[in-house]
Write a protein that holds these residues in place. Structure first.
Motif, PDB file in Angstrom:
ATOM      1  N   TRP A 242       0.831  -1.200   0.000  1.00 23.26           N
ATOM      2  CA  TRP A 242       0.000   0.000   0.000  1.00 23.26           C
ATOM      3  C   TRP A 242       0.870   1.257   0.000  1.00 23.26           C
ATOM      4  CZ3 TRP A 242      -4.754  -0.329   3.759  1.00 23.26           C
ATOM      5  CH2 TRP A 242      -5.536  -1.456   3.420  1.00 23.26           C
ATOM      6  N   PRO A 243       0.362   2.337  -0.573  1.00 24.54           N
ATOM      7  CA  PRO A 243       1.091   3.619  -0.489  1.00 24.54           C
ATOM      8  C   PRO A 243       0.858   4.272   0.868  1.00 24.54           C
ATOM      9  CG  PRO A 243      -0.961   3.924  -1.665  1.00 24.54           C
ATOM     10  CD  PRO A 243      -0.869   2.445  -1.368  1.00 24.54           C
ATOM     11  N   GLY A 244       1.600   5.330   1.134  1.00 28.70           N
ATOM     12  CA  GLY A 244       1.333   6.146   2.307  1.00 28.70           C
ATOM     13  C   GLY A 244       1.908   5.642   3.612  1.00 28.70           C
ATOM     14  N   ASP A 245       2.772   4.628   3.557  1.00 30.05           N
ATOM     15  CA  ASP A 245       3.408   4.114   4.771  1.00 30.05           C
ATOM     16  C   ASP A 245       2.378   3.846   5.887  1.00 30.05           C
ATOM     17  OD1 ASP A 245       5.410   3.268   6.449  1.00 30.05           O
ATOM     18  OD2 ASP A 245       5.891   5.292   7.164  1.00 30.05           O
ATOM     19  N   PRO A 246       1.433   2.927   5.647  1.00 29.05           N
ATOM     20  CA  PRO A 246       0.356   2.715   6.626  1.00 29.05           C
ATOM     21  C   PRO A 246       0.858   2.202   7.969  1.00 29.05           C
ATOM     22  CG  PRO A 246       0.321   1.006   4.928  1.00 29.05           C
ATOM     23  CD  PRO A 246       1.306   2.031   4.484  1.00 29.05           C
ATOM     24  N   VAL A 247       0.157   2.608   9.025  1.00 29.48           N
ATOM     25  CA  VAL A 247       0.440   2.158  10.382  1.00 29.48           C
ATOM     26  C   VAL A 247      -0.555   1.044  10.708  1.00 29.48           C
ATOM     27  CG1 VAL A 247       0.484   2.786  12.820  1.00 29.48           C
ATOM     28  CG2 VAL A 247       1.255   4.427  11.074  1.00 29.48           C
ATOM     29  N   VAL A 248      -0.063  -0.165  10.954  1.00 31.62           N
ATOM     30  CA  VAL A 248      -0.939  -1.283  11.311  1.00 31.62           C
ATOM     31  C   VAL A 248      -0.962  -1.418  12.828  1.00 31.62           C
ATOM     32  CG1 VAL A 248      -1.325  -3.771  11.127  1.00 31.62           C
ATOM     33  CG2 VAL A 248      -0.471  -2.485   9.153  1.00 31.62           C
ATOM     34  N   LEU A 249      -2.152  -1.442  13.398  1.00 31.25           N
ATOM     35  CA  LEU A 249      -2.310  -1.649  14.839  1.00 31.25           C
ATOM     36  C   LEU A 249      -2.467  -3.142  15.090  1.00 31.25           C
ATOM     37  CD1 LEU A 249      -4.758   1.265  15.735  1.00 31.25           C
ATOM     38  CD2 LEU A 249      -2.256   1.290  15.535  1.00 31.25           C
ATOM     39  N   ASP A 250      -1.382  -3.763  15.508  1.00 31.24           N
ATOM     40  CA  ASP A 250      -1.342  -5.206  15.750  1.00 31.24           C
ATOM     41  C   ASP A 250      -1.604  -5.451  17.243  1.00 31.24           C
ATOM     42  OD1 ASP A 250      -0.772  -7.877  16.048  1.00 31.24           O
ATOM     43  OD2 ASP A 250       1.100  -7.827  14.904  1.00 31.24           O
ATOM     44  N   PRO A 251      -2.741  -6.088  17.583  1.00 29.99           N
ATOM     45  CA  PRO A 251      -3.069  -6.271  18.999  1.00 29.99           C
ATOM     46  C   PRO A 251      -2.372  -7.460  19.654  1.00 29.99           C
ATOM     47  CG  PRO A 251      -4.811  -7.174  17.653  1.00 29.99           C
ATOM     48  CD  PRO A 251      -3.792  -6.593  16.705  1.00 29.99           C
ATOM     49  N   ARG A 252      -1.678  -8.266  18.857  1.00 22.63           N
ATOM     50  CA  ARG A 252      -1.042  -9.457  19.417  1.00 22.63           C
ATOM     51  C   ARG A 252       0.029  -9.056  20.431  1.00 22.63           C
ATOM     52  NH1 ARG A 252       0.608 -12.349  13.889  1.00 22.63           N
ATOM     53  NH2 ARG A 252       1.345 -10.195  13.598  1.00 22.63           N
ATOM     54  N   GLY A 253      -0.008  -9.691  21.575  1.00 23.52           N
ATOM     55  CA  GLY A 253       0.947  -9.381  22.621  1.00 23.52           C
ATOM     56  C   GLY A 253       0.503  -8.271  23.552  1.00 23.52           C
ATOM     57  N   LEU A 254      -0.590  -7.589  23.191  1.00 18.35           N
ATOM     58  CA  LEU A 254      -1.131  -6.550  24.068  1.00 18.35           C
ATOM     59  C   LEU A 254      -2.236  -7.136  24.942  1.00 18.35           C
ATOM     60  CD1 LEU A 254      -1.621  -3.292  21.967  1.00 18.35           C
ATOM     61  CD2 LEU A 254       0.033  -3.689  23.783  1.00 18.35           C
ATOM     62  N   ARG A 255      -2.333  -6.663  26.170  1.00 15.16           N
ATOM     63  CA  ARG A 255      -3.459  -7.034  27.016  1.00 15.16           C
ATOM     64  C   ARG A 255      -4.758  -6.554  26.369  1.00 15.16           C
ATOM     65  NH1 ARG A 255      -2.104  -4.430  31.904  1.00 15.16           N
ATOM     66  NH2 ARG A 255      -3.985  -3.166  31.691  1.00 15.16           N
ATOM     67  N   GLY A 256      -5.818  -7.318  26.526  1.00 17.52           N
ATOM     68  CA  GLY A 256      -7.060  -7.022  25.832  1.00 17.52           C
ATOM     69  C   GLY A 256      -7.572  -5.613  26.034  1.00 17.52           C
ATOM     70  N   ASP A 257      -7.543  -5.129  27.272  1.00 22.27           N
ATOM     71  CA  ASP A 257      -8.068  -3.795  27.542  1.00 22.27           C
ATOM     72  C   ASP A 257      -7.200  -2.711  26.903  1.00 22.27           C
ATOM     73  OD1 ASP A 257      -6.011  -4.479  29.321  1.00 22.27           O
ATOM     74  OD2 ASP A 257      -6.721  -3.105  30.869  1.00 22.27           O
ATOM     75  N   LEU A 258      -5.885  -2.963  26.814  1.00 20.23           N
ATOM     76  CA  LEU A 258      -4.999  -1.983  26.182  1.00 20.23           C
ATOM     77  C   LEU A 258      -5.227  -1.936  24.675  1.00 20.23           C
ATOM     78  CD1 LEU A 258      -1.652  -2.633  28.122  1.00 20.23           C
ATOM     79  CD2 LEU A 258      -3.326  -0.797  28.485  1.00 20.23           C
ATOM     80  N   ALA A 259      -5.416  -3.115  24.071  1.00 19.92           N
ATOM     81  CA  ALA A 259      -5.689  -3.169  22.632  1.00 19.92           C
ATOM     82  C   ALA A 259      -7.003  -2.464  22.317  1.00 19.92           C
ATOM     83  CB  ALA A 259      -5.727  -4.618  22.162  1.00 19.92           C
TER      84      ALA A 259
END
Length: 387
Positions: A242-259
């Protein structure tokens, strides 16, 4: 009081957890049995089998698993009949849940309540009369649904939509997210290609191609892609081109409430969103984020569904607010060029944005924002039905 509760997918599990919490508050002696996911398990359910066995969507997708699903259906009916609960509460997943309720009612007088009214207002209107033969009560998420069922003699209570009760990110949380993601003051587009692998596989390439002309027209635009944990790897791979250097929010490894908190901040931080069709449109409306909706599906599923749907829109914000302010591109219309044009129009038109903001505010008010939490309202309705 004994409740056998059944949910078949993550959204139903969230509803189930909330209504179980409400039932415990109103009737402390309640006990639960059934099938559910982590939210329901946290409220005291020991699931008879993993809920994700039922999380199958689309005609073509169901066919390979038909025998296994049929076996699970028979088992579930037998468990309900053996345990003789005061009420069977089925939640969403109508293709499985309503078959369970129908067979239970055929062989017993157990009270059957279904949570989330099927979309008879969109297609297969005859389901309402059929459901009235074996359901005792229906709980609706949308305010315009009860008359469709009451007209055929089925009690239907509007209990509010959970999205209207969810917290919204604060200005401080939004600022912290933008700093963490390196967005600065740039205009931000949220891209949501779905939460199932099939959806992501079909939609992400189309959405990515729509980004190309859009980023050319708006060079400073930043793209943020929240990913569900079970498809995060797929999303990371697909957005590489994809163009625009997208930021992917990967929830893996994060506590559920933080994600969840990070996703909530991303929703409110965005200036605009491109989203797969579904409940996510209401989540965006809750965050007051304007949107374009697009969706495609398996060819066979589309051919059948498109002939049965009787509405000119499937976007819930449009339906609840009674407007058509959210552009949508479905099936053969789910193509990069018109999607990019619609996003550009919203980014360039203050009047179009103002119309969407008004529609989103109206939809949240209609869904019960500021009223008693939907899970508690649903629990009250279940208990009222039991007398």
């Amino acid at each position: 009081m004994r409740v056998f509760v059944l949910a078949g997918e993550p959204s139903g599990d969230r509803l189930g957890g909330a209504v179980m919490q409400g039932l415990k508050q109103l009737s402390p002696d309640v006990t639960f049995d059934g099938i559910g996911g982590p939210n329901m398990i946290a409220e005291g359910l020991t699931s008879r089998f993993p809920m994700d066995e039922l999380s199958v969507m689309g005609i073509a997708e169901v066919l390979p698993k038909y025998r296994h699903l049929k076996r699970r259906l028979t088992q579930t009916v037998d468990w309900v009949l053996d345990t003789k609960p005061d009420v069977l509460l089925t939640i969403d997943a109508p293709d499985f849940s309503l078959r369970v309720a129908s067979q239970v009612k055929e062989r017993s007088d157990i009270r059957c309540v279904h949570y989330v009214a099927p979309t008879v207002w969109a297609w297969r209107a005859g389901r309402a009369a059929k459901m009235a033969r074996y359901l005792d009560q229906l709980l609706a998420l949308l305010p315009f649904e009860p008359p469709y069922f009451e007209d055929v003699g089925l009690r239907c209570d509007f209990v509010g939509h959970p999205v209207a009760a969810e917290p919204v990110a604060t200005d401080a949380e939004v600022a912290a997210f933008r700093a963490e993601a390196g967005l600065g003051d740039a205009r931000t587009l949220l891209v949501l290609p779905g939460s199932r692998r099939g959806e992501v596989g079909r939609l992400a390439p189309v959405f990515g191609e729509a980004m190309r002309p859009l980023v050319k027209r708006h060079p400073g635009l930043r793209i943020v892609v929240p990913a569900a944990d079970h498809v995060a790897g797929d999303v990371l791979e697909l957005v590489k081109s994809w163009p625009g250097d997208p930021v992917v929010l990967d929830p893996r490894g994060l506590r559920g409430d933080l994600a969840t908190a990070r996703k909530r901040a991303a929703f409110r931080a965005a200036d605009l969103a491109l989203a797969a069709s579904g409940t996510v449109s209401l989540e965006l409306a809750a965050a007051d984020t304007p949107m374009v909706v697009a969706y495609d599906m398996n060819w066979l599923t589309w051919q059948i569904a498109s002939r049965m749907v009787k509405l000119d829109t499937v976007t819930l914000v449009n339906l609840v607010a009674g407007t058509r302010t959210v552009p949508e591109f479905l099936g053969p219309d789910c193509r990069p060029a018109p999607i990019a044009d619609a996003l550009h129009h919203l980014l360039s038109s203050p009047d179009a944005l103002a119309e969407q903001h008004a529609a989103m505010a109206a939809s949240m008010q209609a869904l019960g924002r500021g009223a008693e939490p939907p899970g508690l309202r649903a629990a009250r309705s279940v208990l009222d039905g039991l007398g």
